[in-house]
Design a protein around this motif. Structure first.
Motif, PDB file in Angstrom:
ATOM      1  N   GLU A 115      -2.776 -14.517  28.955  1.00  0.00           N
ATOM      2  CA  GLU A 115      -2.424 -13.257  29.624  1.00  0.00           C
ATOM      3  C   GLU A 115      -2.155 -12.146  28.608  1.00  0.00           C
ATOM      4  OE1 GLU A 115      -2.071 -10.656  32.634  1.00  0.00           O
ATOM      5  OE2 GLU A 115      -2.685 -12.762  32.817  1.00  0.00           O
ATOM      6  N   SER A 116      -1.397 -12.442  27.545  1.00  0.00           N
ATOM      7  CA  SER A 116      -1.119 -11.411  26.544  1.00  0.00           C
ATOM      8  C   SER A 116      -2.381 -11.048  25.761  1.00  0.00           C
ATOM      9  CB  SER A 116       0.012 -11.833  25.610  1.00  0.00           C
ATOM     10  OG  SER A 116      -0.344 -12.987  24.892  1.00  0.00           O
ATOM     11  N   PHE A 117      -3.286 -12.005  25.587  1.00  0.00           N
ATOM     12  CA  PHE A 117      -4.574 -11.724  24.945  1.00  0.00           C
ATOM     13  C   PHE A 117      -5.374 -10.740  25.782  1.00  0.00           C
ATOM     14  CE2 PHE A 117      -9.085 -12.746  24.131  1.00  0.00           C
ATOM     15  CZ  PHE A 117      -9.133 -12.542  22.770  1.00  0.00           C
ATOM     16  N   LYS A 118      -5.429 -10.986  27.094  1.00  0.00           N
ATOM     17  CA  LYS A 118      -6.152 -10.086  27.999  1.00  0.00           C
ATOM     18  C   LYS A 118      -5.520  -8.696  28.006  1.00  0.00           C
ATOM     19  CE  LYS A 118      -7.845 -13.639  31.150  1.00  0.00           C
ATOM     20  NZ  LYS A 118      -7.734 -14.201  32.510  1.00  0.00           N
ATOM     21  N   GLU A 119      -4.201  -8.630  28.016  1.00  0.00           N
ATOM     22  CA  GLU A 119      -3.508  -7.341  28.001  1.00  0.00           C
ATOM     23  C   GLU A 119      -3.800  -6.587  26.707  1.00  0.00           C
ATOM     24  OE1 GLU A 119       0.614  -8.215  28.688  1.00  0.00           O
ATOM     25  OE2 GLU A 119       0.267  -8.772  30.785  1.00  0.00           O
ATOM     26  N   GLY A 120      -3.839  -7.313  25.599  1.00  0.00           N
ATOM     27  CA  GLY A 120      -4.143  -6.697  24.309  1.00  0.00           C
ATOM     28  C   GLY A 120      -5.558  -6.137  24.260  1.00  0.00           C
ATOM     29  N   ILE A 121      -6.482  -6.868  24.863  1.00  0.00           N
ATOM     30  CA  ILE A 121      -7.865  -6.399  24.917  1.00  0.00           C
ATOM     31  C   ILE A 121      -7.961  -5.117  25.738  1.00  0.00           C
ATOM     32  CG2 ILE A 121     -10.131  -6.910  25.935  1.00  0.00           C
ATOM     33  CD1 ILE A 121      -9.893  -9.715  24.883  1.00  0.00           C
ATOM     34  N   VAL A 122      -7.331  -5.109  26.893  1.00  0.00           N
ATOM     35  CA  VAL A 122      -7.368  -3.923  27.756  1.00  0.00           C
ATOM     36  C   VAL A 122      -6.715  -2.736  27.056  1.00  0.00           C
ATOM     37  CG1 VAL A 122      -6.514  -2.946  29.922  1.00  0.00           C
ATOM     38  CG2 VAL A 122      -7.502  -5.241  29.900  1.00  0.00           C
ATOM     39  N   ALA A 123      -5.619  -2.969  26.355  1.00  0.00           N
ATOM     40  CA  ALA A 123      -4.920  -1.893  25.661  1.00  0.00           C
ATOM     41  C   ALA A 123      -5.757  -1.313  24.514  1.00  0.00           C
ATOM     42  CB  ALA A 123      -3.581  -2.391  25.120  1.00  0.00           C
ATOM     43  N   ALA A 124      -6.657  -2.105  23.971  1.00  0.00           N
ATOM     44  CA  ALA A 124      -7.463  -1.655  22.826  1.00  0.00           C
ATOM     45  C   ALA A 124      -8.690  -0.852  23.240  1.00  0.00           C
ATOM     46  CB  ALA A 124      -7.905  -2.864  21.989  1.00  0.00           C
ATOM     47  N   ILE A 125      -9.048  -0.864  24.509  1.00  0.00           N
ATOM     48  CA  ILE A 125     -10.294  -0.220  24.952  1.00  0.00           C
ATOM     49  C   ILE A 125     -10.362   1.262  24.581  1.00  0.00           C
ATOM     50  CG2 ILE A 125     -11.649   0.433  26.997  1.00  0.00           C
ATOM     51  CD1 ILE A 125     -11.004  -2.348  28.134  1.00  0.00           C
ATOM     52  N   PRO A 126      -9.324   2.081  24.807  1.00  0.00           N
ATOM     53  CA  PRO A 126      -9.450   3.500  24.425  1.00  0.00           C
ATOM     54  C   PRO A 126      -9.724   3.698  22.929  1.00  0.00           C
ATOM     55  CG  PRO A 126      -7.580   3.202  25.903  1.00  0.00           C
ATOM     56  CD  PRO A 126      -8.063   1.834  25.534  1.00  0.00           C
ATOM     57  N   SER A 127      -9.070   2.930  22.085  1.00  0.00           N
ATOM     58  CA  SER A 127      -9.314   3.045  20.641  1.00  0.00           C
ATOM     59  C   SER A 127     -10.726   2.588  20.290  1.00  0.00           C
ATOM     60  CB  SER A 127      -8.302   2.208  19.860  1.00  0.00           C
ATOM     61  OG  SER A 127      -7.010   2.718  20.028  1.00  0.00           O
ATOM     62  N   LEU A 128     -11.180   1.530  20.936  1.00  0.00           N
ATOM     63  CA  LEU A 128     -12.536   1.043  20.691  1.00  0.00           C
ATOM     64  C   LEU A 128     -13.567   2.107  21.094  1.00  0.00           C
ATOM     65  CD1 LEU A 128     -12.259  -2.630  22.014  1.00  0.00           C
ATOM     66  CD2 LEU A 128     -12.478  -1.910  19.633  1.00  0.00           C
ATOM     67  N   ARG A 129     -13.358   2.731  22.251  1.00  0.00           N
ATOM     68  CA  ARG A 129     -14.297   3.761  22.716  1.00  0.00           C
ATOM     69  C   ARG A 129     -14.327   4.934  21.743  1.00  0.00           C
ATOM     70  NH1 ARG A 129     -14.249   5.999  28.169  1.00  0.00           N
ATOM     71  NH2 ARG A 129     -16.484   6.088  27.870  1.00  0.00           N
ATOM     72  N   ALA A 130     -13.170   5.360  21.291  1.00  0.00           N
ATOM     73  CA  ALA A 130     -13.113   6.500  20.371  1.00  0.00           C
ATOM     74  C   ALA A 130     -13.812   6.156  19.049  1.00  0.00           C
ATOM     75  CB  ALA A 130     -11.663   6.903  20.118  1.00  0.00           C
ATOM     76  N   PHE A 131     -13.557   4.969  18.534  1.00  0.00           N
ATOM     77  CA  PHE A 131     -14.169   4.575  17.270  1.00  0.00           C
ATOM     78  C   PHE A 131     -15.679   4.414  17.435  1.00  0.00           C
ATOM     79  CE2 PHE A 131     -15.054   1.324  13.903  1.00  0.00           C
ATOM     80  CZ  PHE A 131     -14.814   2.155  12.829  1.00  0.00           C
ATOM     81  N   ALA A 132     -16.101   3.809  18.538  1.00  0.00           N
ATOM     82  CA  ALA A 132     -17.533   3.621  18.786  1.00  0.00           C
ATOM     83  C   ALA A 132     -18.239   4.971  18.917  1.00  0.00           C
ATOM     84  CB  ALA A 132     -17.751   2.781  20.040  1.00  0.00           C
ATOM     85  N   ARG A 133     -17.588   5.914  19.583  1.00  0.00           N
ATOM     86  CA  ARG A 133     -18.191   7.243  19.751  1.00  0.00           C
ATOM     87  C   ARG A 133     -18.321   7.935  18.402  1.00  0.00           C
ATOM     88  NH1 ARG A 133     -18.378  11.564  23.730  1.00  0.00           N
ATOM     89  NH2 ARG A 133     -19.966  12.903  22.833  1.00  0.00           N
ATOM     90  N   SER A 134     -17.327   7.770  17.553  1.00  0.00           N
ATOM     91  CA  SER A 134     -17.386   8.419  16.245  1.00  0.00           C
ATOM     92  C   SER A 134     -18.472   7.809  15.365  1.00  0.00           C
ATOM     93  CB  SER A 134     -16.035   8.337  15.542  1.00  0.00           C
ATOM     94  OG  SER A 134     -15.764   7.014  15.134  1.00  0.00           O
TER      95      SER A 134
END
Length: 184
Positions: A4-23
């Motif tokens: 459960e905490s792994f899944k929460e961590g993944i969801v929490a990382a999505i905005p940072s991943l999107r920003a980095f991927a876009r850059s």
């Protein structure tokens, strides 16, 4: 780390991943594809994650490796040399903010990849120099140098380099956008 905490961590990382991927990619659709592939790989390789380490940094590393893998594959693709097809896929922005963001993203893409990565990890994603150095597999001083050179070059480009001709109001708005995005 529980499932459960792994899944929460993944969801929490999505905005940072999107920003980095876009850059990295400079393209929203390609960035979304990179993030989706990163999420799939992170979930499929959950057993490779070391509990107690930085999950977001682990996922950023997966994304970065995926980007370079795709880049190597794209070198073998035939480009749209005359740009006819690409021209049909673009739409002009409706507001000045879009134009200014496009100028900023264009300037960001003019940076060498090593500088762009370091700048986005530090300035936009909020990682410390030490975390960024670990992700980029280099020394802290190297990261600091790359960020400094990237900020200087972006300021030069956004302040009236011949590559980016605009009126003074637009230049000032772009400078403010740069300062907000990079926290300078």
């Amino acid at each position: 780390m529980s499932e459960e905490s792994f899944k929460e961590g993944i969801v929490a990382a999505i905005p940072s991943l999107r920003a980095f991927a876009r850059s990295l990619s400079g393209n929203r659709d390609r960035a979304d594809d990179l993030v989706q592939e990163t999420l799939a790989k992170a979930i499929a390789n959950r057993e490779r994650y070391t509990p107690g380490t930085n999950l977001k940094a682990w996922m950023i590393t997966i994304l970065r490796n995926q980007y370079y893998t795709e880049g190597r594959k794209r070198k073998r693709e035939v480009p749209d040399s005359d740009g006819d097809h690409a021209a049909t896929l673009t739409a002009l922005p409706q507001q000045n903010g879009h134009l200014e963001m496009n100028d900023f993203l264009s300037a960001l893409q003019c940076l060498p990849e090593d500088q762009r990565e370091a700048l986005i990890l530090i300035g936009a994603s909020g990682f410390s120099y030490e975390e960024a150095a670990e992700m980029l597999e280099t020394r802290v001083g190297t990261v600091k140098s790359r960020v400094s050179r990237a900020r200087s070059r972006l300021d030069e480009l956004m302040s009236g380099s011949p590559d980016f001709k605009r009126d003074s109001a637009s230049i000032e708005a772009s400078r403010e956008l740069l300062q907000r995005a990079l926290g300078v």
